[in-house]
Scaffold this motif. Structure first.
Motif, short mmCIF file in Angstrom:
data_model
loop_
_atom_site.label_atom_id
_atom_site.label_comp_id
_atom_site.label_asym_id
_atom_site.label_seq_id
_atom_site.Cartn_x
_atom_site.Cartn_y
_atom_site.Cartn_z
N ALA A 1 0.81 -1.22 0.00
CA ALA A 1 0.00 0.00 0.00
C ALA A 1 0.84 1.27 0.00
CB ALA A 1 -0.93 -0.01 1.22
N GLU A 2 2.07 1.20 0.46
CA GLU A 2 2.87 2.41 0.61
C GLU A 2 3.33 2.95 -0.75
OE1 GLU A 2 4.06 5.17 3.48
OE2 GLU A 2 2.86 3.34 3.66
N PRO A 3 3.24 4.27 -0.94
CA PRO A 3 3.68 4.87 -2.21
C PRO A 3 5.14 4.58 -2.50
CG PRO A 3 2.38 6.44 -0.94
CD PRO A 3 2.65 5.28 -0.03
N TRP A 4 5.48 4.61 -3.76
CA TRP A 4 6.85 4.35 -4.24
C TRP A 4 7.81 5.39 -3.68
CZ3 TRP A 4 8.30 4.45 -10.15
CH2 TRP A 4 9.42 3.65 -10.36
N LEU A 5 8.95 4.95 -3.21
CA LEU A 5 9.93 5.83 -2.60
C LEU A 5 11.09 6.19 -3.53
CD1 LEU A 5 10.25 4.18 0.94
CD2 LEU A 5 8.74 6.03 0.23
#
Length: 226
Positions: free
Chosen positions: A149-153
């Motif tokens: 779920a975490e946005p691309w870093l």
């Protein structure tokens, strides 16, 4: 279940693999022994301290920016001769690290320790300090769900060069028959330099394609030199 998410990024990282003699290799992603070692250091535990509570954390790694492996040649001077050693590092990589536990209080304790560490933090070796932000936060989700779920870093300028499929490595199961599983000898039983002990664990590979990922960091390894 709660999952603590951390961002491992910096000009250099090095995650001890099967280093022997004069060649100090690095694994392609952070190892569990190194992640637990960093947390234990932040908490102020010495090398002989028990780390069973930290080992019980479920670890997952998402490779947001794989970086490149580079080698450094160093001279080690002994009493009678000098030897050349090769030390491998990962340059300009970004990893999303997840730690899952039923004990949310322990995860909060880890956050507090990483924000105010007892000892200096480094990404595998002393020459590899982390860039910030290191702490992303706690998500009230299972490990894999939180990682997905975490946005691309990845850095904005690197995104067009990277594959749309993110590599994810999760804790495996010794009882499972899965061709994507393999073993890593990176469970720390003792960090005592007189009696270092590591055991094997199973990990499994997973992937997730999301072409609409958005960057959350402008990581530039050389920005401090400008």
């Amino acid at each position: 279940m709660s999952t603590l998410l951390l961002r491992f990024a910096g000009p250099l990282q090095s995650w001890g693999d099967d280093s022997r003699f004069n060649h100090r290799r690095t694994y392609s992603i952070p190892t569990k022994s190194a992640v637990i070692g960093m947390i234990a250091s932040a908490l102020g535990r010495d090398r002989s301290a028990n780390v069973e509570d930290l080992v019980a954390l479920q670890l997952g790694i998402r490779v947001d920016q794989p970086g490149e492996i580079i080698s450094d040649f160093q001279m080690v001077h002994g009493p009678k001769q000098a030897d050349v050693t090769n030390r491998d590092y990962i340059s300009d990589a970004i990893f999303l690290v997840g730690l899952m536990s039923e004990d949310r209080g322990l995860l909060q304790q880890i956050i507090n320790a990483l924000a105010h560490p007892k000892y200096p933090l480094f990404l595998g070796r002393r020459a590899c300090p982390p860039s910030y932000p290191l702490i992303i936060g706690i998500r009230e989700k299972p490990l894999e769900e939180a990682l997905l779920a975490e946005p691309w870093l990845a850095s904005t300028w690197r995104q067009p060069q990277l594959n749309s499929e993110l590599r994810i490595v999760l804790e495996g199961n010794a009882d499972s028959i899965d061709s994507l599983q393999h073993r890593l000898r990176d469970i720390p039983i003792s960090y005592d330099p007189r009696n270092r002990i590591y055991q094997y664990r199973y990990v499994r590979e997973a992937g997730h394609v999301n072409k609409n990922k958005t960057a959350q960091t402008e990581h530039d390894a050389f920005e401090e030199l400008e």
